[in-house]
Design a protein around this motif. Structure first.
Motif, short mmCIF file in Angstrom:
data_model
loop_
_atom_site.label_atom_id
_atom_site.label_comp_id
_atom_site.label_asym_id
_atom_site.label_seq_id
_atom_site.Cartn_x
_atom_site.Cartn_y
_atom_site.Cartn_z
N THR A 114 0.35 -1.23 0.14
CA THR A 114 -0.12 -0.21 0.01
C THR A 114 1.00 0.97 -0.06
OG1 THR A 114 -1.97 1.66 1.25
CG2 THR A 114 -0.12 -0.16 2.44
N SER A 115 0.11 2.34 -0.33
CA SER A 115 0.54 3.37 -0.56
C SER A 115 0.31 4.55 0.76
CB SER A 115 0.47 4.95 -2.12
OG SER A 115 -0.42 4.94 -2.37
N LEU A 116 -1.02 4.13 1.23
CA LEU A 116 -1.23 4.93 1.74
C LEU A 116 -0.88 4.70 3.81
CD1 LEU A 116 -4.48 4.81 -0.04
CD2 LEU A 116 -2.91 6.82 0.11
N ALA A 120 -3.40 5.32 -5.85
CA ALA A 120 -4.76 5.75 -5.14
C ALA A 120 -5.67 5.16 -5.45
CB ALA A 120 -4.77 7.40 -4.83
N LEU A 121 -5.45 5.25 -7.17
CA LEU A 121 -7.42 4.79 -7.68
C LEU A 121 -7.22 3.53 -7.60
CD1 LEU A 121 -6.88 6.82 -10.51
CD2 LEU A 121 -8.84 7.14 -8.74
N ILE A 122 -6.11 3.17 -7.51
CA ILE A 122 -6.20 1.18 -7.75
C ILE A 122 -6.84 1.08 -6.17
CG2 ILE A 122 -5.02 -0.73 -8.02
CD1 ILE A 122 -4.88 0.06 -10.09
N GLU A 123 -5.52 1.41 -5.33
CA GLU A 123 -6.32 1.00 -4.16
C GLU A 123 -7.57 0.88 -3.00
OE1 GLU A 123 -2.87 0.72 -0.77
OE2 GLU A 123 -1.44 2.08 -2.15
N ILE A 157 -9.51 13.28 2.30
CA ILE A 157 -8.54 14.27 1.46
C ILE A 157 -7.41 12.99 1.53
CG2 ILE A 157 -7.71 15.59 0.58
CD1 ILE A 157 -9.35 17.56 1.64
N VAL A 158 -7.18 12.16 0.18
CA VAL A 158 -5.82 12.04 -0.39
C VAL A 158 -5.60 13.06 -1.28
CG1 VAL A 158 -4.90 10.20 -1.64
CG2 VAL A 158 -6.59 9.37 0.30
N SER A 159 -3.75 13.41 -0.83
CA SER A 159 -3.26 14.10 -1.28
C SER A 159 -1.42 14.49 -0.90
CB SER A 159 -3.64 15.62 -0.93
OG SER A 159 -3.20 16.66 -2.12
N ASP A 160 -0.99 14.20 -2.32
CA ASP A 160 -0.12 14.81 -1.79
C ASP A 160 0.50 16.13 -2.01
OD1 ASP A 160 0.10 15.72 -4.44
OD2 ASP A 160 1.43 14.01 -5.55
N HIS A 170 -7.22 13.64 6.55
CA HIS A 170 -6.34 13.99 5.87
C HIS A 170 -5.33 13.24 5.45
CE1 HIS A 170 -2.83 16.10 2.93
NE2 HIS A 170 -4.04 16.20 2.68
N VAL A 171 -5.82 12.07 4.22
CA VAL A 171 -4.18 10.89 4.29
C VAL A 171 -3.05 10.78 3.09
CG1 VAL A 171 -3.34 8.21 3.33
CG2 VAL A 171 -5.71 9.21 4.80
#
Lengths: 465, 81
Positions: free
Chosen positions: A39-41, A66-69, A101-104, A118-119
């Protein structure tokens, strides 16, 4: 028979299916095999379960991962391209009932929205064993483009987004000039993920030559973009470095000139243009090398897509159509018979329908209608012309007249006496093919035309030149 | 080139492009009888704006459209001053 895809996307990466497959970004890459078991999250995936997530990453690779996860885990994902104006975010978040929110980007950028979770989005994958497997049928919310005011949210899911995809090439290496948060780019994301391939992502602000260099390095076999994207790419010497087997156009009218140019430039590639919109999905693909589409598409439909022409505009009905707009006072997306009015106007010439422009983009010259795109197609037939943009100019006699900005193939001639001859030839050519009121009254030679973040020519409302 | 010559050269060019037969042009020529239609005049006003930098018909509300070629040239001469 329509095959409905209901499995979460992660299933397409499992086991042997993941071997040798990648997302390649401008600043890194992710192997599907790693993503499958990681996972990247950073352990937040469980917290995101069942939520409405605003996916607002700058980096397309982070967004792709993130779309895949999140598919199958989140209740809803809002695919937010990086160019969405900050002032529209609050309305988008409210309409989509966003609660994570998932954001870099820095969490402080979103503080005003008051979202509880916020992730951070990332492109590094932690191997954590089996990540949680989602069972949920996640809603994919896409933003419409090209209008003023806050973008509308259009609801799709994996079934509607993958419905147009037929099994094709073995392990295609897809590339796209689009951002994958836009419908045109998202189609290519799905073709790569569901179609057993890999994907080379674009990156906002990256030089065209650098992007083409990456496409060449990874051996792109299938490449997609708008006609404007393609014109820009073919002007780069690096275009010689790629040798795709399939060249795809969508998002704007593909006129005969750009189709012929691409066929001449990539003689071993199939060149096709697809008709799609965020609301209606992909309706059809035209692979005979000709502009427009055969009338048979309307008479007998295209697979599971029904097509009709009413009041000159193209209307579509299919399982690929978005379910609805998501907002408080949204207009109805479908008419009583379940058709979407695309707003794209077509004209019957012989046995083919040709796209002539947008319903809302008409120039009114003394009561007579002109679609800018049909004038552009006429101008683009001149061999010295590379691209053109036709617009309205206010006029005290007829209300408006047609004027054109033209980019020449050999841009070194712009501003020199040579252009007077070219201008007369363009006008003469337009006069042969168009009614008088459609012939540009003034032609201006320019070095380039503005292309939006969605890869389309920037069309502005009528104003003074 | 004087404003008058600029106007006449543009009229001749537009007539040629629009394949209109043009009557001999004098100060007394009635514009509507010169052979140009309203689309030609719309194009003329746009091109003159590019060449002379003024569009007197859009910048002022109280200009009625001139009847003769001489009147038309004067509108531009006045606007340029």
């Amino acid at each position: 028979m329509l095959q409905t895809e209901t499995r979460p996307l992660r299933h397409h990466l499992e086991g042997q299916q993941a071997a040798g497959r990648y997302f390649w970004g401008a600043n890194g890459n992710v192997a599907f095999a790693d993503l499958c078991g990681g996972t990247s999250l950073a352990g937040h995936l469980n917290e995101l379960a069942g939520r409405s997530v605003l996916l607002a990453a700058r980096d397309q690779l982070a967004a792709a991962v993130a779309l895949i996860e999140l598919d199958g885990v989140a209740r809803r994902m809002v695919l937010c391209p990086p160019d969405v104006a900050a002032e529209h975010l609050a309305e988008i978040a409210a309409n989509a009932e966003v609660d994570a929110i998932v954001s870099d980007r820095d969490a402080a950028d979103f503080a005003a929205l008051g979202i509880p979770l916020h992730v951070p989005a990332a492109t590094s994958i932690d191997k954590v064993g089996a990540p949680p497997t989602g069972r949920c049928r996640t809603e994919w919310l896409l933003l419409t483009s090209g209008t003023t005011g806050a973008p509308k949210l259009v609801r799709h899911d994996v079934a509607s987004l993958t419905a147009p995809i037929r099994s094709g090439a073995q392990a295609p290496i897809w590339g796209t000039f689009y951002d994958i948060r836009r419908y045109g780019g998202l189609q290519i994301f799905f073709r790569a993920v569901v179609g057993g391939g890999s994907l080379i992502l674009s990156s906002a602000g990256e030089a065209v030559a650098d992007h083409l260099g990456r496409l060449a390095t990874h051996g792109v076999t299938h490449l997609s973009g708008t006609p404007s994207h393609w014109r820009r790419a073919l002007m780069s010497p690096m275009a010689r470095a790629i040798a795709p087997r399939y060249v795809r156009l969508s998002g704007e009218i593909a006129d005969q000139t750009i189709l012929d140019n691409l066929r001449a430039f990539f003689p071993h590639a199939g060149v096709g243009h697809a008709y799609a919109s965020t609301e209606a999905g992909v309706a059809f693909e035209v692979n005979d090398g000709l502009a427009g589409f055969p009338t048979s598409f309307v008479d007998i439909g295209q697979g599971d897509v029904d097509i009709k022409i009413e009041d000159g505009s193209l209307r579509l009905r299919s399982a690929r159509t978005a379910a609805c707009y998501v907002s408080r006072d949204a207009p109805a997306l479908l008419d009583a018979d379940g058709f979407v009015d695309t707003g794209d106007m077509v004209e019957l010439r012989g046995e083919r329908y040709h796209f002539i422009g947008r319903k809302g983009g008409i120039i009114n010259v003394g009561g007579q209608k002109v679609h800018p795109e049909e004038v552009e197609a006429a101008i683009n037939r001149h061999p010295a012309v590379w691209a053109s943009l036709v617009r309205a100019r206010r006029n005290p006699i007829t209300g408006a007249i047609v004027v054109a900005d033209v980019v020449l193939r050999d841009r070194s001639t712009a501003g020199h006496g040579l252009t007077a001859q070219t201008e007369s030839e363009i006008v003469a050519m337009c006069r042969q093919n168009l009614a008088s009121h459609k012939v540009p009254a003034v032609i201006r030679f320019v070095a380039s035309l503005d292309v939006s973040a969605t890869g389309k020519l920037v069309r502005q409302a009528a104003r003074d030149a | 080139m004087s404003i008058k010559l600029t106007v006449i050269s543009e009229i001749e060019q537009i007539a040629q492009q629009h394949q209109k037969w043009l009557a001999p042009l004098t100060d007394d020529s009635i514009l509507m009888n010169t052979g140009l239609d309203s689309l030609c005049f719309a194009v003329l006003v746009a091109r003159l704006e590019d060449r002379l930098g003024v569009d007197p018909f859009s910048t002022s509300d109280d200009i009625s459209f001139p009847v003769t070629l001489g009147d038309f040239v004067r509108v531009y001469e006045n606007a340029a001053n």
